[in-house]
Design a protein around this motif. Structure first.
Motif, mmCIF file in Angstrom:
data_model
loop_
_atom_site.group_PDB
_atom_site.id
_atom_site.type_symbol
_atom_site.label_atom_id
_atom_site.label_comp_id
_atom_site.label_asym_id
_atom_site.label_seq_id
_atom_site.Cartn_x
_atom_site.Cartn_y
_atom_site.Cartn_z
ATOM 1 N N ASN A 17 0.283 1.185 -13.011
ATOM 2 C CA ASN A 17 0.129 0.947 -11.576
ATOM 3 C C ASN A 17 0.925 -0.270 -11.134
ATOM 4 O OD1 ASN A 17 -1.536 3.136 -11.448
ATOM 5 N ND2 ASN A 17 -3.414 1.972 -11.175
ATOM 6 N N TYR A 18 0.934 -1.295 -11.950
ATOM 7 C CA TYR A 18 1.696 -2.492 -11.609
ATOM 8 C C TYR A 18 3.187 -2.153 -11.500
ATOM 9 C CZ TYR A 18 3.412 -7.217 -11.502
ATOM 10 O OH TYR A 18 4.058 -8.362 -11.122
ATOM 11 N N GLN A 19 3.687 -1.306 -12.390
ATOM 12 C CA GLN A 19 5.097 -0.909 -12.333
ATOM 13 C C GLN A 19 5.395 -0.141 -11.046
ATOM 14 O OE1 GLN A 19 5.348 1.136 -16.155
ATOM 15 N NE2 GLN A 19 6.846 -0.393 -16.811
ATOM 16 N N ARG A 20 4.457 0.699 -10.610
ATOM 17 C CA ARG A 20 4.656 1.435 -9.350
ATOM 18 C C ARG A 20 4.738 0.470 -8.172
ATOM 19 N NH1 ARG A 20 0.124 5.647 -11.186
ATOM 20 N NH2 ARG A 20 1.471 7.204 -12.144
ATOM 21 N N TRP A 21 3.810 -0.491 -8.141
ATOM 22 C CA TRP A 21 3.835 -1.480 -7.061
ATOM 23 C C TRP A 21 5.115 -2.314 -7.122
ATOM 24 C CZ3 TRP A 21 1.528 -0.895 -2.814
ATOM 25 C CH2 TRP A 21 0.230 -0.376 -2.730
ATOM 26 N N ALA A 22 5.578 -2.606 -8.329
ATOM 27 C CA ALA A 22 6.804 -3.386 -8.478
ATOM 28 C C ALA A 22 7.999 -2.640 -7.885
ATOM 29 C CB ALA A 22 7.053 -3.716 -9.949
ATOM 30 N N GLU A 23 8.023 -1.324 -8.041
ATOM 31 C CA GLU A 23 9.114 -0.539 -7.456
ATOM 32 C C GLU A 23 9.052 -0.589 -5.923
ATOM 33 O OE1 GLU A 23 10.856 4.024 -7.353
ATOM 34 O OE2 GLU A 23 9.545 3.429 -9.008
ATOM 35 N N ILE A 24 7.860 -0.459 -5.360
ATOM 36 C CA ILE A 24 7.694 -0.483 -3.905
ATOM 37 C C ILE A 24 8.045 -1.864 -3.355
ATOM 38 C CG2 ILE A 24 6.005 -0.319 -2.035
ATOM 39 C CD1 ILE A 24 4.532 1.794 -3.872
ATOM 40 N N THR A 25 7.475 -2.896 -3.947
ATOM 41 C CA THR A 25 7.720 -4.251 -3.439
ATOM 42 C C THR A 25 9.166 -4.691 -3.690
ATOM 43 O OG1 THR A 25 6.824 -5.229 -5.469
ATOM 44 C CG2 THR A 25 5.311 -4.966 -3.599
ATOM 45 N N GLY A 26 9.766 -4.220 -4.772
ATOM 46 C CA GLY A 26 11.169 -4.537 -5.038
ATOM 47 C C GLY A 26 12.076 -4.017 -3.931
ATOM 48 N N ALA A 27 11.783 -2.811 -3.435
ATOM 49 C CA ALA A 27 12.569 -2.250 -2.340
ATOM 50 C C ALA A 27 12.383 -3.067 -1.062
ATOM 51 C CB ALA A 27 12.181 -0.794 -2.098
ATOM 52 N N LEU A 28 11.156 -3.535 -0.816
ATOM 53 C CA LEU A 28 10.897 -4.363 0.365
ATOM 54 C C LEU A 28 11.681 -5.670 0.294
ATOM 55 C CD1 LEU A 28 7.030 -3.881 0.670
ATOM 56 C CD2 LEU A 28 8.778 -2.929 2.199
ATOM 57 N N VAL A 29 11.636 -6.324 -0.850
ATOM 58 C CA VAL A 29 12.338 -7.600 -1.022
ATOM 59 C C VAL A 29 13.849 -7.392 -0.889
ATOM 60 C CG1 VAL A 29 12.865 -9.431 -2.689
ATOM 61 C CG2 VAL A 29 10.504 -8.669 -2.370
ATOM 62 N N ALA A 30 14.371 -6.324 -1.489
ATOM 63 C CA ALA A 30 15.802 -6.051 -1.411
ATOM 64 C C ALA A 30 16.259 -5.854 0.038
ATOM 65 C CB ALA A 30 16.151 -4.816 -2.246
ATOM 66 N N ALA A 31 15.339 -5.352 0.878
ATOM 67 C CA ALA A 31 15.672 -5.143 2.289
ATOM 68 C C ALA A 31 15.386 -6.383 3.144
ATOM 69 C CB ALA A 31 14.898 -3.951 2.834
ATOM 70 N N GLY A 32 14.915 -7.462 2.507
ATOM 71 C CA GLY A 32 14.708 -8.717 3.224
ATOM 72 C C GLY A 32 13.320 -8.914 3.795
ATOM 73 N N TYR A 33 12.338 -8.143 3.333
ATOM 74 C CA TYR A 33 10.971 -8.279 3.835
ATOM 75 C C TYR A 33 10.122 -9.102 2.868
ATOM 76 C CZ TYR A 33 12.251 -4.702 7.167
ATOM 77 O OH TYR A 33 12.869 -3.995 8.163
ATOM 78 N N TYR A 34 9.203 -9.861 3.439
ATOM 79 C CA TYR A 34 8.271 -10.665 2.653
ATOM 80 C C TYR A 34 6.945 -9.924 2.599
ATOM 81 C CZ TYR A 34 5.242 -14.481 1.236
ATOM 82 O OH TYR A 34 4.324 -15.243 0.575
ATOM 83 N N TRP A 35 6.360 -9.828 1.398
ATOM 84 C CA TRP A 35 5.091 -9.130 1.245
ATOM 85 C C TRP A 35 4.080 -10.020 0.542
ATOM 86 C CZ3 TRP A 35 2.835 -8.235 -3.496
ATOM 87 C CH2 TRP A 35 3.653 -8.455 -4.620
ATOM 88 N N GLN A 36 2.822 -9.652 0.682
ATOM 89 C CA GLN A 36 1.728 -10.340 -0.007
ATOM 90 C C GLN A 36 0.646 -9.320 -0.327
ATOM 91 O OE1 GLN A 36 0.206 -13.885 1.839
ATOM 92 N NE2 GLN A 36 -1.821 -13.570 0.959
ATOM 93 N N ALA A 37 0.015 -9.469 -1.472
ATOM 94 C CA ALA A 37 -1.116 -8.607 -1.818
ATOM 95 C C ALA A 37 -2.291 -8.958 -0.915
ATOM 96 C CB ALA A 37 -1.500 -8.802 -3.286
ATOM 97 N N ALA A 38 -3.051 -7.944 -0.536
ATOM 98 C CA ALA A 38 -4.209 -8.165 0.328
ATOM 99 C C ALA A 38 -5.219 -9.039 -0.405
ATOM 100 C CB ALA A 38 -4.848 -6.832 0.702
ATOM 101 N N PRO A 39 -5.609 -10.157 0.185
ATOM 102 C CA PRO A 39 -6.600 -11.002 -0.471
ATOM 103 C C PRO A 39 -7.969 -10.328 -0.441
ATOM 104 C CG PRO A 39 -6.020 -11.902 1.674
ATOM 105 C CD PRO A 39 -5.143 -10.711 1.439
ATOM 106 N N THR A 40 -8.804 -10.688 -1.373
ATOM 107 C CA THR A 40 -10.138 -10.090 -1.437
ATOM 108 C C THR A 40 -11.183 -10.957 -0.758
ATOM 109 O OG1 THR A 40 -10.471 -11.113 -3.604
ATOM 110 C CG2 THR A 40 -9.628 -8.850 -3.571
ATOM 111 N N ASP A 41 -10.755 -11.998 -0.096
ATOM 112 C CA ASP A 41 -11.712 -12.879 0.576
ATOM 113 C C ASP A 41 -11.624 -12.689 2.089
ATOM 114 O OD1 ASP A 41 -9.355 -14.109 1.300
ATOM 115 O OD2 ASP A 41 -9.580 -15.750 -0.124
ATOM 116 N N GLY A 42 -12.187 -13.565 2.829
ATOM 117 C CA GLY A 42 -12.245 -13.466 4.277
ATOM 118 C C GLY A 42 -10.923 -13.600 4.985
ATOM 119 N N TYR A 43 -9.869 -13.963 4.277
ATOM 120 C CA TYR A 43 -8.566 -14.112 4.906
ATOM 121 C C TYR A 43 -7.841 -12.783 5.122
ATOM 122 C CZ TYR A 43 -9.192 -19.047 3.980
ATOM 123 O OH TYR A 43 -9.683 -20.317 3.958
ATOM 124 N N CYS A 44 -8.341 -11.726 4.527
ATOM 125 C CA CYS A 44 -7.660 -10.432 4.606
ATOM 126 C C CYS A 44 -7.511 -9.988 6.062
ATOM 127 C CB CYS A 44 -8.412 -9.382 3.796
ATOM 128 S SG CYS A 44 -7.516 -7.831 3.637
#
Length: 131
Positions: A17-44
Protein backbone atom coordinates in the motif's frame (compact mmCIF):
# COMPACT_ATOMS: atom_id res chain seq x y z
CA UNK A 1 -1.37 22.44 1.02
CA UNK A 2 -2.69 21.39 -2.36
CA UNK A 3 -3.75 17.82 -1.57
CA UNK A 4 -4.67 15.87 1.54
CA UNK A 5 -4.08 12.14 1.20
CA UNK A 6 -6.23 9.74 3.21
CA UNK A 7 -3.48 7.25 3.95
CA UNK A 8 -2.20 5.54 7.02
CA UNK A 9 1.21 6.47 8.26
CA UNK A 10 4.14 4.46 6.97
CA UNK A 11 4.42 2.44 10.17
CA UNK A 12 0.88 1.02 9.90
CA UNK A 13 0.51 0.78 6.11
CA UNK A 14 1.56 -2.39 4.37
CA UNK A 15 4.62 -2.15 2.12
CA UNK A 16 2.47 -2.74 -0.98
CA UNK A 17 0.00 0.00 0.00
CA UNK A 18 2.83 2.38 0.77
CA UNK A 19 4.27 1.76 -2.71
CA UNK A 20 0.89 2.58 -4.27
CA UNK A 21 0.68 5.84 -2.34
CA UNK A 22 4.27 6.61 -3.31
CA UNK A 23 3.33 6.32 -6.99
CA UNK A 24 0.34 8.67 -6.55
CA UNK A 25 2.19 11.24 -4.45
CA UNK A 26 5.25 11.05 -6.72
CA UNK A 27 3.09 12.14 -9.66
CA UNK A 28 1.70 15.04 -7.59
CA UNK A 29 5.17 16.23 -6.59
CA UNK A 30 6.46 15.90 -10.16
CA UNK A 31 3.62 18.19 -11.27
CA UNK A 32 4.53 20.75 -8.59
CA UNK A 33 1.83 20.02 -6.00
CA UNK A 34 2.39 19.82 -2.25
CA UNK A 35 0.61 17.03 -0.38
CA UNK A 36 0.19 15.92 3.22
CA UNK A 37 -1.27 12.79 4.78
CA UNK A 38 -4.55 13.40 6.58
CA UNK A 39 -3.79 13.83 10.28
CA UNK A 40 -5.69 11.66 12.72
CA UNK A 41 -6.22 14.44 15.22
CA UNK A 42 -8.44 17.50 15.31
CA UNK A 43 -6.42 19.30 12.67
CA UNK A 44 -7.80 17.15 9.86
CA UNK A 45 -10.96 19.25 9.38
CA UNK A 46 -8.98 22.50 9.35
CA UNK A 47 -6.58 21.18 6.70
CA UNK A 48 -9.41 19.83 4.57
CA UNK A 49 -11.03 23.28 4.55
CA UNK A 50 -7.84 24.77 3.12
CA UNK A 51 -6.71 22.16 0.61
CA UNK A 52 -7.60 21.96 -3.08
CA UNK A 53 -8.30 18.20 -3.21
CA UNK A 54 -8.74 15.14 -0.99
CA UNK A 55 -7.61 11.76 -2.34
CA UNK A 56 -8.44 8.54 -0.54
CA UNK A 57 -10.60 5.48 -0.10
CA UNK A 58 -13.99 5.21 1.59
CA UNK A 59 -12.80 6.17 5.06
CA UNK A 60 -13.47 8.48 7.96
CA UNK A 61 -11.31 11.18 6.41
CA UNK A 62 -13.23 10.95 3.12
CA UNK A 63 -16.54 11.37 4.93
CA UNK A 64 -15.16 14.39 6.78
CA UNK A 65 -13.97 15.85 3.47
CA UNK A 66 -17.47 15.34 2.03
CA UNK A 67 -19.12 17.10 4.96
CA UNK A 68 -16.72 20.03 4.73
CA UNK A 69 -17.23 20.33 0.98
CA UNK A 70 -13.66 19.59 0.03
CA UNK A 71 -13.27 18.44 -3.61
CA UNK A 72 -12.76 14.69 -3.55
CA UNK A 73 -11.18 11.94 -5.59
CA UNK A 74 -12.16 8.62 -4.04
CA UNK A 75 -11.19 5.20 -5.27
CA UNK A 76 -12.59 1.82 -4.48
CA UNK A 77 -10.49 -0.93 -3.01
CA UNK A 78 -12.84 -3.87 -3.57
CA UNK A 79 -11.88 -5.39 -0.26
CA UNK A 80 -15.36 -6.69 0.56
CA UNK A 81 -16.26 -3.83 2.91
CA UNK A 82 -19.56 -2.02 2.67
CA UNK A 83 -19.46 0.64 0.00
CA UNK A 84 -20.72 4.05 1.15
CA UNK A 85 -19.53 5.96 -1.91
CA UNK A 86 -22.99 6.51 -3.44
CA UNK A 87 -24.08 8.66 -0.50
CA UNK A 88 -20.92 10.77 -0.78
CA UNK A 89 -21.55 11.51 -4.47
CA UNK A 90 -24.04 14.22 -3.48
CA UNK A 91 -21.05 16.33 -2.53
CA UNK A 92 -19.35 18.06 -5.44
CA UNK A 93 -16.83 18.15 -6.97
CA UNK A 94 -16.55 14.39 -6.56
CA UNK A 95 -14.95 11.74 -8.74
CA UNK A 96 -14.59 7.98 -8.30
CA UNK A 97 -11.79 5.92 -9.83
CA UNK A 98 -12.97 2.34 -10.17
CA UNK A 99 -10.47 -0.18 -8.81
CA UNK A 100 -7.97 2.62 -8.33
CA UNK A 101 -6.00 0.71 -5.74
CA UNK A 102 -4.97 -1.79 -8.40
CA UNK A 103 -4.07 1.05 -10.76
CA UNK A 104 -2.48 3.92 -8.82
CA UNK A 105 -1.45 5.61 -12.06
CA UNK A 106 -5.17 6.05 -12.89
CA UNK A 107 -5.68 7.73 -9.50
CA UNK A 108 -2.71 10.04 -10.09
CA UNK A 109 -3.95 10.93 -13.58
CA UNK A 110 -7.47 11.71 -12.31
CA UNK A 111 -6.05 13.80 -9.44
CA UNK A 112 -3.93 15.89 -11.81
CA UNK A 113 -6.97 16.41 -14.07
CA UNK A 114 -9.09 17.59 -11.13
CA UNK A 115 -6.37 19.95 -9.90
CA UNK A 116 -5.96 21.39 -13.39
CA UNK A 117 -9.74 21.87 -13.74
CA UNK A 118 -9.90 23.62 -10.37
CA UNK A 119 -7.03 25.93 -11.36
CA UNK A 120 -8.71 26.77 -14.67
CA UNK A 121 -12.02 27.46 -12.93
CA UNK A 122 -10.29 29.70 -10.38
CA UNK A 123 -8.56 31.60 -13.21
CA UNK A 124 -11.92 32.08 -14.97
CA UNK A 125 -13.51 33.41 -11.78
CA UNK A 126 -10.71 35.96 -11.38
CA UNK A 127 -11.08 37.05 -15.01
CA UNK A 128 -14.89 37.24 -14.74
CA UNK A 129 -14.87 39.15 -11.47
CA UNK A 130 -16.16 42.71 -11.97
CA UNK A 131 -13.72 45.42 -11.00
Amino acid sequence: IDVIIGMRDRETASHRNYQRWAEITGALVAAGYYWQAAPTDGYCAALLQQCRLFIGTDSGASHLAALIGCPMLVFRCYDGTQNRLPEMQFFQPFRVVEDGWSHPSKVAEAALEMLKERSENADRQVLDHPR
